[in-house]
Design a protein around this motif. Structure first.
Motif, PDB file in Angstrom:
ATOM      1  N   VAL A  91       6.663   0.705  13.684  1.00  0.00           N
ATOM      2  CA  VAL A  91       6.492   2.060  13.184  1.00  0.00           C
ATOM      3  C   VAL A  91       6.439   3.010  14.376  1.00  0.00           C
ATOM      4  CG1 VAL A  91       5.125   3.614  11.762  1.00  0.00           C
ATOM      5  CG2 VAL A  91       5.184   1.164  11.240  1.00  0.00           C
ATOM      6  N   ASN A 108       2.973   1.604   2.404  1.00  0.00           N
ATOM      7  CA  ASN A 108       3.249   3.029   2.359  1.00  0.00           C
ATOM      8  C   ASN A 108       2.467   3.754   3.442  1.00  0.00           C
ATOM      9  OD1 ASN A 108       4.850   2.672   0.011  1.00  0.00           O
ATOM     10  ND2 ASN A 108       3.052   2.877  -1.311  1.00  0.00           N
ATOM     11  N   SER A 109       2.875   4.970   3.712  1.00  0.00           N
ATOM     12  CA  SER A 109       2.203   5.804   4.709  1.00  0.00           C
ATOM     13  C   SER A 109       1.981   5.051   6.011  1.00  0.00           C
ATOM     14  CB  SER A 109       0.866   6.312   4.154  1.00  0.00           C
ATOM     15  OG  SER A 109       1.054   7.063   2.974  1.00  0.00           O
ATOM     16  N   ARG A 130      -3.163   2.131   1.219  1.00  0.00           N
ATOM     17  CA  ARG A 130      -1.792   2.286   1.695  1.00  0.00           C
ATOM     18  C   ARG A 130      -0.920   1.076   1.379  1.00  0.00           C
ATOM     19  NH1 ARG A 130      -0.762   2.542   6.898  1.00  0.00           N
ATOM     20  NH2 ARG A 130      -2.642   1.391   7.559  1.00  0.00           N
ATOM     21  N   SER A 172      12.343  -1.298  11.358  1.00  0.00           N
ATOM     22  CA  SER A 172      11.809  -0.134  12.060  1.00  0.00           C
ATOM     23  C   SER A 172      11.791   1.066  11.131  1.00  0.00           C
ATOM     24  CB  SER A 172      12.651   0.182  13.294  1.00  0.00           C
ATOM     25  OG  SER A 172      12.628  -0.887  14.219  1.00  0.00           O
ATOM     26  N   VAL A 173      10.701   1.812  11.188  1.00  0.00           N
ATOM     27  CA  VAL A 173      10.544   2.960  10.309  1.00  0.00           C
ATOM     28  C   VAL A 173       9.727   4.035  11.012  1.00  0.00           C
ATOM     29  CG1 VAL A 173       8.437   2.061   9.237  1.00  0.00           C
ATOM     30  CG2 VAL A 173       9.900   3.652   7.962  1.00  0.00           C
ATOM     31  N   GLN A 174       9.950   5.274  10.639  1.00  0.00           N
ATOM     32  CA  GLN A 174       9.173   6.378  11.171  1.00  0.00           C
ATOM     33  C   GLN A 174       7.790   6.419  10.532  1.00  0.00           C
ATOM     34  OE1 GLN A 174      11.334   7.455  14.021  1.00  0.00           O
ATOM     35  NE2 GLN A 174      10.185   9.276  13.421  1.00  0.00           N
ATOM     36  N   GLY A 202       4.787   7.416   8.433  1.00  0.00           N
ATOM     37  CA  GLY A 202       4.798   8.024   7.116  1.00  0.00           C
ATOM     38  C   GLY A 202       5.758   7.373   6.154  1.00  0.00           C
ATOM     39  N   GLY A 203       6.611   6.517   6.657  1.00  0.00           N
ATOM     40  CA  GLY A 203       7.584   5.843   5.828  1.00  0.00           C
ATOM     41  C   GLY A 203       7.017   4.621   5.129  1.00  0.00           C
ATOM     42  N   SER A 204       7.895   3.908   4.435  1.00  0.00           N
ATOM     43  CA  SER A 204       7.484   2.749   3.656  1.00  0.00           C
ATOM     44  C   SER A 204       8.395   1.559   3.903  1.00  0.00           C
ATOM     45  CB  SER A 204       7.510   3.075   2.157  1.00  0.00           C
ATOM     46  OG  SER A 204       6.618   4.119   1.823  1.00  0.00           O
ATOM     47  N   LEU A 205       7.831   0.382   3.719  1.00  0.00           N
ATOM     48  CA  LEU A 205       8.571  -0.864   3.770  1.00  0.00           C
ATOM     49  C   LEU A 205       7.987  -1.803   2.733  1.00  0.00           C
ATOM     50  CD1 LEU A 205       8.923  -1.639   7.595  1.00  0.00           C
ATOM     51  CD2 LEU A 205      10.791  -1.089   6.027  1.00  0.00           C
ATOM     52  N   LYS A 229       1.752   3.767   9.749  1.00  0.00           N
ATOM     53  CA  LYS A 229       1.280   4.365  10.981  1.00  0.00           C
ATOM     54  C   LYS A 229       1.737   3.528  12.170  1.00  0.00           C
ATOM     55  CE  LYS A 229      -3.009   5.761   8.662  1.00  0.00           C
ATOM     56  NZ  LYS A 229      -4.491   5.628   8.679  1.00  0.00           N
TER      57      LYS A 229
END
Length: 123
Positions: free
Chosen positions: A121, A84-85, A67, A11-13, A15-18, A87
């Motif tokens: 996300v 990246n980035s 992205r 899980s990521v906000q 704008g974040g990256s994985l 959504k």
């Protein structure tokens, strides 16, 4: 048998990256096959996110161009997807897949699949 195991989801906000990884085993000439990442979320059809062929040429879905980056390390039998980035619409189960011996990388050519890793996300 061909074995594909994904990792790196979470899980990521927004704008974040994985970075997703896929380790492959069970076949000798893994580098000659087209490898790819697919994703599927509830209510949507499975989508080919990215693919990379034996020569290293890559293709991306329009929704992730600029992205996401697909890459591979043949020595480690590992496929990667740098995201990246991110959504909220990227939320999905992501699957690693390997194509057959045809040499093509169309969605229908992929015949071996991992069990998936969830990417969520949030806004």
């Amino acid at each position: 048998q061909v074995q594909l195991v994904e990792s790196g989801g979470g899980s990521v906000q927004a704008g974040g990256s994985l970075r997703l990884s896929c380790t492959a085993s069970g076949y000798t000439y893994s580098s000659r096959y087209c490898m790819g990442w697919f994703r599927q979320s509830p209510g949507k059809e499975r989508e080919r996110v990215a693919a990379i062929n034996r020569a290293g040429s890559t293709t991306y879905a329009d929704s992730v161009k600029g992205r996401f980056t697909i890459s591979k390390d043949n020595a480690k039998n590992t496929l990667y997807l740098q995201m990246n980035s991110l959504k909220p619409e990227d939320t999905a189960m992501y699957y690693c897949a390997r194509a057959g011996s045809s040499g093509f990388c169309y969605a229908a050519d992929f015949v071996y699949w991992g069990q998936g890793t969830q990417v969520t996300v949030s806004s």
